[in-house]
Design an enzyme around this catalytic site. Structure first.
Site, PDB file in Angstrom:
ATOM      1  N   TYR A   1      42.568  33.503  38.519  1.00 30.88           N
ATOM      2  CA  TYR A   1      41.111  33.285  38.534  1.00 30.88           C
ATOM      3  C   TYR A   1      40.459  33.110  37.228  1.00 30.88           C
ATOM      4  CZ  TYR A   1      35.817  33.832  39.269  1.00 30.88           C
ATOM      5  OH  TYR A   1      34.721  33.773  39.311  1.00 30.88           O
TER       6      TYR A   1
ATOM      7  N   ASP B   1      40.869  29.669  48.918  1.00 28.87           N
ATOM      8  CA  ASP B   1      40.155  30.185  47.719  1.00 28.87           C
ATOM      9  C   ASP B   1      41.253  31.134  46.969  1.00 28.87           C
ATOM     10  OD1 ASP B   1      38.045  31.074  46.099  1.00 28.87           O
ATOM     11  OD2 ASP B   1      37.043  32.285  47.919  1.00 28.87           O
ATOM     12  N   ASP B   2      40.835  31.389  45.656  1.00 31.53           N
ATOM     13  CA  ASP B   2      41.603  31.732  44.786  1.00 31.53           C
ATOM     14  C   ASP B   2      41.958  33.159  44.913  1.00 31.53           C
ATOM     15  OD1 ASP B   2      39.617  33.260  43.171  1.00 31.53           O
ATOM     16  OD2 ASP B   2      38.927  31.159  42.932  1.00 31.53           O
TER      17      ASP B   2
ATOM     18  N   ASN C   1      36.963  42.192  23.938  1.00 36.67           N
ATOM     19  CA  ASN C   1      37.343  41.845  25.226  1.00 36.67           C
ATOM     20  C   ASN C   1      38.220  42.698  25.943  1.00 36.67           C
ATOM     21  OD1 ASN C   1      37.844  40.206  27.985  1.00 36.67           O
ATOM     22  ND2 ASN C   1      39.276  38.986  27.053  1.00 36.67           N
ATOM     23  N   GLY C   2      37.981  43.539  27.046  1.00 35.38           N
ATOM     24  CA  GLY C   2      38.626  44.340  27.741  1.00 35.38           C
ATOM     25  C   GLY C   2      37.867  45.598  28.062  1.00 35.38           C
TER      26      GLY C   2
ATOM     27  N   GLY D   1      31.845  34.780  30.603  1.00 36.94           N
ATOM     28  CA  GLY D   1      30.945  35.780  30.548  1.00 36.94           C
ATOM     29  C   GLY D   1      29.594  34.952  30.445  1.00 36.94           C
TER      30      GLY D   1
ATOM     31  N   CYS E   1      35.453  39.032  28.875  1.00 38.42           N
ATOM     32  CA  CYS E   1      34.550  38.486  27.809  1.00 38.42           C
ATOM     33  C   CYS E   1      35.329  37.590  27.209  1.00 38.42           C
ATOM     34  CB  CYS E   1      33.922  39.424  27.093  1.00 38.42           C
ATOM     35  SG  CYS E   1      33.058  40.785  27.644  1.00 38.42           S
TER      36      CYS E   1
END
Length: 504
Positions: free
Chosen positions: A256, A364-365, A102-103, A28, A2
């Site tokens: 990413y 791609d990442d 966040n987590g 998010g 988040c």
């Protein structure tokens, strides 16, 4: 994953928090929320959707006050379609607390039982963030010696939280009438930093881009286990609250999740991605001769720096072959595999002239489920590509992530228990080249600036299966999977107990 932000200012903060959330929108897209404080009263608005859709002029006018918090939500546990699981979360005691997180807590289930049986606190949702808020509230109540609330009381509460809570957590909490508290888990898995504006406004946020983009130059990142308390008058206090902190940030942030213009723990995300392209070049050369590649095309957008560096080192033309619809959310963080698969062709369209009759190397990442990769490879073939090679700037994702990224089940990971050739067949490309795990870690580490805090390693658990908190077993992964995002969109939401939104 988040995005969170907290502000203490001498001026109204509603617009400032809104602007910061826009800069964190990539973290998010499921829901957004803001809470502000005027005198000792909280004002909150939160709802499902993107920031620009959740907050209208009438909502912003109903968010007065000089202190506040905000969050953009990407759900990995609980109910993706419940507005009441959008953050911030609120409890009225002690003082009145509002929190954004966040987590992902790995022992949320055990904590929830403790909160009920021992702490006599009620949890009304499936969100681990509500669990974390109630643990903090309980510990703050135990350490408070009365008014005024001293920073030492707050820091002792955080110390006790660290001893009870396991997993990843970057937290910002607003304590009514006292100030804003921010802290980071003892491993620093999720990012958190702060800056200060010319007018004395202090901002704490997930990424430096939110600070710099709103005129609050980055001062530094919070250390793992460190807590920061910003009193209502703008005074800042810091203390290390963990017993044995180690800095082991999530390496997927650099691969990413984070914006390329952010700096996390002294490491430039953009430089890290350039370095990943450089080390990937060595792997490509050993698999596909550069003379067999006509053009290198990134899969937008996170892979562009790596693809640029790769093309430069191989001496192969770099081209943009996909056009992204910027009004479709990031595919990887959409709840539900059905929604994720449906959106790929809505999200990207090919420039056929870059593919027709050519041997194309797509970059791609990372490759997680393989759903997007398979669709994109087929799009390249449909556009006339003669051969389609695929290179990933990250190693194979073979293990679930339990720290806040939606990779919970081994069965969903295309590389789990498969050889690279088996993955190649599933995706449908002519050659598949992955980054090496050790090379990835070194590439990110070498992007650190002079004076950056020394790292003790990375959480690279989705690549190497090593969980830095040391408390994860296969049984834990099964249990955590049971708590992953659920409930179909449109199903009735019965979780309507929370601080209400402002009337509309």
């Amino acid at each position: 994953m988040c995005g969170i932000v907290g502000v203490v200012s001498n001026a109204p903060v509603n617009q400032l928090i809104y602007d910061a959330l826009l800069l964190l929108q990539h973290r998010g897209q499921d829901a957004a929320g803001i809470v502000t404080q005027l005198d000792r009263k909280f004002f909150m608005h939160k709802a499902k959707g993107m920031v620009r859709d959740v907050f209208r002029t009438r909502n912003m006018r109903a968010l007065p006050g000089n202190n506040g918090l905000g969050q953009v939500r990407y759900p990995t546990a609980g109910n993706a379609y419940s507005e009441e699981e959008a953050q911030p979360f609120y409890v009225n005691a002690p003082f009145g607390l509002v929190l954004v997180h966040n987590g992902n807590l790995t022992n949320a289930h055990a904590l929830k039982a403790e909160l009920f049986s021992e702490d006599h606190r009620h949890i009304n949702t499936e969100s681990d963030s509500e669990v974390l808020l109630n643990v903090l509230a309980h510990e703050l109540e135990k350490t408070t010696r009365g008014l005024p609330l001293a920073p030492s009381d707050v820091f002792e509460a955080v110390r006790r939280v660290h001893r009870r809570v396991k997993g990843s957590y970057a937290v910002i909490a607003l304590i009514s009438g006292h100030g804003v508290l921010a802290f980071r888990d003892p491993y620093g898995i999720r990012p958190l930093c702060f800056g200060r504006g010319k007018d004395g406004t202090v901002m704490v946020a997930s990424e430096s881009v939110a600070l710099e983009g709103t005129g609050h130059p980055l001062e530094r990142d919070l250390a793992p286990g460190e807590a920061m308390f910003i009193s209502d008058d703008g005074q800042t206090h810091f203390r290390q609250c963990a017993d044995a902190p180690q800095l082991k940030p999530c390496i997927f942030e650099f691969v990413y999740l984070a914006r390329p213009d952010s700096t996390l723990d002294g490491i430039s995300v953009y430089q890290a991605r350039l370095n990943l392209g450089e080390t990937l070049a060595k792997r490509v050369i050993s698999t596909v001769p550069p003379t067999d590649i006509d053009v290198i095309i990134p899969i937008p957008e996170s892979s562009r720096p790596s693809a640029t560096q790769l093309a430069h080192l191989l001496g192969v033309p770099y081209r943009e072959g996909f056009v992204k619809n910027r009004y479709v959310g990031r595919t990887f963080i959409m709840p539900g595999q059905g929604v994720r698969k449906k959106s790929v062709r809505q999200k990207l369209n090919v420039i056929a002239s870059e593919f027709k009759g050519r041997n194309v190397l797509l970059v791609d990442d990372s490759i997680v489920r393989g759903t997007t990769s398979r669709e994109i490879v087929q799009m390249a073939r449909d556009a006339g590509a003669r051969k389609v090679y695929l290179a990933s700037a990250a190693p194979p994702v073979r293990f679930p992530n339990v720290y806040g990224i939606d990779m919970p089940t081994p069965e969903e990971l295309v590389a789990h228990n498969r050889t690279i050739d088996e993955v190649r067949e599933l995706i449908g490309c002519d050659a598949l080249i992955y980054q090496d795990v050790d090379a990835m870690k070194q590439a990110v580490l070498s992007a650190a600036a002079v004076g950056a805090p020394p790292l003790d390693g990375f959480d690279a658990s989705c690549f190497d299966g090593v969980y830095v908190t040391g408390d994860i077993s296969s049984q834990d992964i099964v249990r955590l999977n049971e708590k992953r995002v659920g409930q179909e969109e449109g199903a009735e939401d019965n979780s309507r107990l929370a601080l209400p939104n402002a009337s509309e």
